[in-house]
Structures are given as C-alpha cells and as structure tokens.
Design a protein around this motif. Structure first.
Motif, PDB file in Angstrom:
ATOM      1  N   THR A 196       0.843  -1.199   0.000  1.00 60.31           N
ATOM      2  CA  THR A 196       0.000   0.000   0.000  1.00 60.31           C
ATOM      3  C   THR A 196       0.878   1.248   0.000  1.00 60.31           C
ATOM      4  N   LYS A 197       1.898   1.247   0.833  1.00 55.97           N
ATOM      5  CA  LYS A 197       2.823   2.386   0.903  1.00 55.97           C
ATOM      6  C   LYS A 197       3.558   2.563  -0.426  1.00 55.97           C
ATOM      7  N   THR A 198       3.950   1.455  -1.065  1.00 50.79           N
ATOM      8  CA  THR A 198       4.673   1.526  -2.336  1.00 50.79           C
ATOM      9  C   THR A 198       3.794   2.087  -3.445  1.00 50.79           C
ATOM     10  N   VAL A 199       2.509   1.711  -3.463  1.00 49.64           N
ATOM     11  CA  VAL A 199       1.597   2.278  -4.460  1.00 49.64           C
ATOM     12  C   VAL A 199       1.492   3.789  -4.262  1.00 49.64           C
ATOM     13  N   LYS A 200       1.343   4.225  -3.030  1.00 52.27           N
ATOM     14  CA  LYS A 200       1.240   5.661  -2.754  1.00 52.27           C
ATOM     15  C   LYS A 200       2.508   6.398  -3.182  1.00 52.27           C
ATOM     16  N   THR A 201       3.665   5.802  -2.949  1.00 56.59           N
ATOM     17  CA  THR A 201       4.934   6.402  -3.384  1.00 56.59           C
ATOM     18  C   THR A 201       4.981   6.501  -4.901  1.00 56.59           C
ATOM     19  N   MET A 202       4.572   5.439  -5.594  1.00 57.57           N
ATOM     20  CA  MET A 202       4.555   5.446  -7.058  1.00 57.57           C
ATOM     21  C   MET A 202       3.667   6.573  -7.574  1.00 57.57           C
ATOM     22  N   ILE A 203       2.502   6.749  -6.978  1.00 55.83           N
ATOM     23  CA  ILE A 203       1.581   7.808  -7.406  1.00 55.83           C
ATOM     24  C   ILE A 203       2.197   9.182  -7.137  1.00 55.83           C
ATOM     25  N   GLU A 204       2.842   9.337  -5.995  1.00 57.63           N
ATOM     26  CA  GLU A 204       3.503  10.612  -5.674  1.00 57.63           C
ATOM     27  C   GLU A 204       4.626  10.929  -6.662  1.00 57.63           C
ATOM     28  N   GLN A 205       5.271   9.922  -7.201  1.00 60.80           N
ATOM     29  CA  GLN A 205       6.289  10.133  -8.236  1.00 60.80           C
ATOM     30  C   GLN A 205       5.642  10.416  -9.587  1.00 60.80           C
ATOM     31  N   LEU A 206       4.543   9.721  -9.872  1.00 56.95           N
ATOM     32  CA  LEU A 206       3.897   9.832 -11.178  1.00 56.95           C
ATOM     33  C   LEU A 206       3.317  11.219 -11.438  1.00 56.95           C
ATOM     34  N   LEU A 207       2.681  11.821 -10.472  1.00 55.59           N
ATOM     35  CA  LEU A 207       1.976  13.082 -10.726  1.00 55.59           C
ATOM     36  C   LEU A 207       2.899  14.224 -11.161  1.00 55.59           C
ATOM     37  N   PRO A 208       4.038  14.463 -10.502  1.00 54.17           N
ATOM     38  CA  PRO A 208       4.917  15.527 -11.007  1.00 54.17           C
ATOM     39  C   PRO A 208       5.489  15.222 -12.398  1.00 54.17           C
ATOM     40  N   TRP A 209       5.784  13.954 -12.663  1.00 50.37           N
ATOM     41  CA  TRP A 209       6.272  13.581 -13.996  1.00 50.37           C
ATOM     42  C   TRP A 209       5.179  13.789 -15.039  1.00 50.37           C
ATOM     43  N   THR A 210       3.948  13.483 -14.674  1.00 52.50           N
ATOM     44  CA  THR A 210       2.828  13.686 -15.603  1.00 52.50           C
ATOM     45  C   THR A 210       2.680  15.171 -15.922  1.00 52.50           C
ATOM     46  N   GLU A 211       2.777  16.003 -14.907  1.00 50.51           N
ATOM     47  CA  GLU A 211       2.699  17.460 -15.108  1.00 50.51           C
ATOM     48  C   GLU A 211       3.852  17.935 -15.982  1.00 50.51           C
ATOM     49  N   ALA A 212       5.045  17.431 -15.723  1.00 49.08           N
ATOM     50  CA  ALA A 212       6.213  17.837 -16.520  1.00 49.08           C
ATOM     51  C   ALA A 212       6.065  17.422 -17.979  1.00 49.08           C
ATOM     52  N   MET A 213       5.550  16.212 -18.211  1.00 53.57           N
ATOM     53  CA  MET A 213       5.384  15.745 -19.589  1.00 53.57           C
ATOM     54  C   MET A 213       4.281  16.509 -20.313  1.00 53.57           C
ATOM     55  N   ARG A 214       3.305  17.017 -19.592  1.00 54.97           N
ATOM     56  CA  ARG A 214       2.302  17.890 -20.208  1.00 54.97           C
ATOM     57  C   ARG A 214       3.006  19.127 -20.777  1.00 54.97           C
ATOM     58  N   GLY A 215       3.959  19.645 -20.019  1.00 58.95           N
ATOM     59  CA  GLY A 215       4.749  20.783 -20.496  1.00 58.95           C
ATOM     60  C   GLY A 215       5.548  20.447 -21.746  1.00 58.95           C
ATOM     61  N   VAL A 216       6.085  19.240 -21.797  1.00 60.70           N
ATOM     62  CA  VAL A 216       6.824  18.805 -22.992  1.00 60.70           C
ATOM     63  C   VAL A 216       5.883  18.769 -24.191  1.00 60.70           C
ATOM     64  N   ARG A 217       4.709  18.200 -24.023  1.00 61.17           N
ATOM     65  CA  ARG A 217       3.731  18.134 -25.127  1.00 61.17           C
ATOM     66  C   ARG A 217       3.310  19.527 -25.573  1.00 61.17           C
ATOM     67  N   ASP A 218       3.066  20.408 -24.612  1.00 64.28           N
ATOM     68  CA  ASP A 218       2.651  21.779 -24.951  1.00 64.28           C
ATOM     69  C   ASP A 218       3.746  22.493 -25.749  1.00 64.28           C
ATOM     70  N   LYS A 219       4.992  22.295 -25.353  1.00 65.65           N
ATOM     71  CA  LYS A 219       6.108  22.937 -26.053  1.00 65.65           C
ATOM     72  C   LYS A 219       6.242  22.390 -27.477  1.00 65.65           C
ATOM     73  N   LYS A 220       6.075  21.080 -27.645  1.00 64.41           N
ATOM     74  CA  LYS A 220       6.179  20.464 -28.981  1.00 64.41           C
ATOM     75  C   LYS A 220       5.079  20.934 -29.912  1.00 64.41           C
ATOM     76  N   HIS A 221       3.897  21.202 -29.353  1.00 63.62           N
ATOM     77  CA  HIS A 221       2.748  21.536 -30.193  1.00 63.62           C
ATOM     78  C   HIS A 221       2.464  23.042 -30.244  1.00 63.62           C
ATOM     79  N   ALA A 222       3.380  23.828 -29.681  1.00 60.19           N
ATOM     80  CA  ALA A 222       3.192  25.295 -29.689  1.00 60.19           C
ATOM     81  C   ALA A 222       3.530  25.891 -31.047  1.00 60.19           C
TER      82      ALA A 222
END
Length: 190
Positions: free
Chosen positions: A164-190
């Motif tokens: 349970t703790k490991t899943v929560k850690t994975m999610i805590e890592q995933l969300l900032p990376w997801t936000e960062a990759m949104r920025g990558v997509r926005d920059k590519k499609h600008a």
C-alpha cells in the motif's frame, strides 16, 4: 487537473487484474490534483493486431473503427498506471496487443506500473518499460510488485501494508512527472 488512466493488463476470465486496478484507484483518489479512471482493455474488444504498418508511421489502420474508441480514451489521458500480471515471464499478450494499436496517443506522457505474479511480476514490468520507452513514455522508478503468495488470499487481493505504501509512493512520483510531460507536449505543439 491531470487525467490518469489506470489501465488493466489482461482480459482473461476470473482475472484479479480488475481487483488490483480498483485497489490502486482507491489509494489514488486520496490525491486531489488528479482524476483517476480505470481503463479496462476488455471493454474495447480489440482484434489481434495485424496491420500492414505500425501506427508510429501511419494513422490509416485497417481496423480503425474498432481501434478508435481505445485510441481516443488513451489520448485523453495525461498519464497512466498500468496493472500488469506476469504471464510466462512476460507481458500479457492482450496488453501488448492493445498497445500495438497506439503510438502518438502515448507520446510524451508519464506512467507508473503495478505488477503481480509469483515473483511480483517484475519481468513483465521490465518488458513493459521497454515497450513504453518506444512510445516516449517517461516511466517512474517505483514499481509495486505484488506477490501472489503474500499479497493475495488467492484469488482475493489482500495486499500488505508495505505494498500500500509503495503504491502511494509510485503515485507521488507519477503526478509531477505527468505534469512535466504535459509541459513537454505543450512545447512540442506550440
């Protein structure tokens, strides 16, 4: 708000995959900066991938009508959590088949992996990482690896507190990376 798809990895009867996905979603909804939705590949009734050309090189697929709902669902997500069992030391064929119908839909997004099996499904997770890399998906390090011997009263899911703790850690890592990759997509499609 970030949109995260919790993607099932198998379509077989009596699967525990959907139970694992529901458990992950239950833990994930504690996050208030993202929406989580279970995306069950079984709902899409995809044929066996036998296209003459990879979607990496064309969007003219023979099975376009069957593939389109799956494509649209995956495209609308900013990131993913893949729930994968290990079959014969590898990724389930249903998951690989479903991914083969995609390409641009996954580009420059982020993913986490939750695996399970007799050895925690780690070989399946590693194979999935290789496939996701081809899609230019940034996958986070933490991989909850559920043991069918310790995290199930088979077939009932009964994860340890450590998982349970490991899943929560994975999610805590995933969300900032997801936000960062949104920025990558926005920059590519600008």
């Amino acid at each position: 708000m970030l949109k995260i798809g919790i993607v099932t990895g198998t379509i077989r009867e009596n699967r525990v995959n959907l139970d694992v996905a529901k458990w992950v979603k239950q833990l994930a909804v504690e996050q208030d900066d993202a929406e989580f939705e279970i995306v069950d590949i079984k709902d899409y009734d995809l044929p066996v991938f036998a296209e003459p050309t990879s979607p990496a090189f064309t969007d003219e697929l023979v099975e376009r009508e069957k593939q389109l709902p799956w494509s649209r669902k995956m495209e609308e997500k900013d990131g993913y959590i893949f729930i994968t069992p290990e079959y014969n030391h590898g990724i389930p064929s249903a998951l690989k088949n479903a991914l083969d119908f995609l390409y641009e839909e996954l580009n420059d997004k982020a993913a986490g992996i939750v695996s399970y099996g007799s050895s925690g499904g780690v070989r399946s997770a590693e194979q999935l990482r290789t496939v996701l890399s081809e899609f230019q998906v940034a996958h986070v390090r933490t991989n909850p690896a559920l043991s069918i011997f310790y995290d199930f009263d088979y077939p009932k899911l009964n994860p340890t507190e450590a998982q349970t703790k490991t899943v929560k850690t994975m999610i805590e890592q995933l969300l900032p990376w997801t936000e960062a990759m949104r920025g990558v997509r926005d920059k590519k499609h600008a």
